[in-house]
Design an enzyme around this catalytic site. Sequence first.
Site, short mmCIF file in Angstrom:
data_model
loop_
_atom_site.label_atom_id
_atom_site.label_comp_id
_atom_site.label_asym_id
_atom_site.label_seq_id
_atom_site.Cartn_x
_atom_site.Cartn_y
_atom_site.Cartn_z
N HIS A 70 28.95 14.58 25.50
CA HIS A 70 29.28 13.60 26.53
C HIS A 70 30.25 14.22 27.55
O HIS A 70 31.13 14.98 27.17
CB HIS A 70 29.91 12.35 25.89
CG HIS A 70 30.03 11.23 26.86
ND1 HIS A 70 31.05 11.15 27.77
CD2 HIS A 70 29.23 10.16 27.10
CE1 HIS A 70 30.88 10.06 28.52
NE2 HIS A 70 29.78 9.45 28.13
N GLU A 98 22.53 11.86 31.78
CA GLU A 98 23.74 11.24 32.31
C GLU A 98 24.26 12.06 33.48
O GLU A 98 25.05 13.01 33.27
CB GLU A 98 24.83 11.19 31.24
CG GLU A 98 24.52 10.25 30.10
CD GLU A 98 25.76 9.48 29.70
OE1 GLU A 98 25.68 8.26 29.63
OE2 GLU A 98 26.81 10.11 29.49
P1 PGA Z 1 29.34 3.79 32.09
O1 PGA Z 1 29.45 4.95 31.00
O2 PGA Z 1 28.06 3.04 31.78
O3 PGA Z 1 30.57 2.97 31.88
O4 PGA Z 1 29.26 4.47 33.42
C1 PGA Z 1 28.31 5.63 30.59
C2 PGA Z 1 28.69 6.76 29.70
O5 PGA Z 1 29.77 7.31 29.85
O6 PGA Z 1 27.92 7.12 28.82
#
Ligand code: PGA
Length: 248
Positions: free
Chosen positions: A99, A170
Amino acid sequence: MGQHNLFVANWKMYFSYQQAQLWIQKNQVSLRKMTDNSHKTIILCPSFETIATAQSLLNHDGIRIGAQDCSAFLPGAYTGQVSAQSLAEIGCSYCIIGHSERLQYGAETASDTRSKLERLIEVSIIPILCIGETKEEYQKGYSLSSLEQQTTALLKDLKKQPAKLIIAYEPRWAIGSNTIPKEDELIAAQDILLSLSKKLLPEASISLIYGGSVDVNTTQTIKKMNLFNGFLIGRASLDFQSLQNIVL
Ligand code: PGA
């Protein structure tokens, strides 16, 4: 990609232990109902200390418990770390790795993430592997080459292939920003991540989910585009009503 059936709630460090317990106690029945008679799976990823409680309170077919990270090492002298083996023993069936907040605040490198992937495969925990380009790469038009480079570095020549793998696309610049990529950018990202990961891991069953500013509106938009198999939900997963609106 059709079906959206994977919903990963990444609770990050928003809740304290007591707050997380209260949330689960209050919403456990509704949470179970949400997945009844559907092919949807909700993967709840609380902080380490809440995993065992969540696992015992939410024992249900459509609900799985995941961790937000694991150690890159086999058990040994690694103060403050949690092994993949321990996570498996307390009932974690999924684990988020790579992440962007781990890379940013935990000083994690791609090689650490790769070792974590290997640790998870050894204990049969399904990895939720985050891959995404930085803001600078996005602005310079290098998104796809960054995704290609990261995917290859993470998945090429693994000692053992996972039976299942979830890749979470992401875009790092989209996390917490209230913006998501445009449709053509999402299509291109989906295509490259899927084709390359399937080429590198021909034996694995691979799902692709989207993460980064996921809320009721952005999920509706992406569902209409018919892209991805589900979502990695950050902040919006803390509010039960929002989570429900995203899942149903
Ligand atoms: P968010 O976070 O939906 O609050 O932008 C997503 C993540 O960090 O996986």
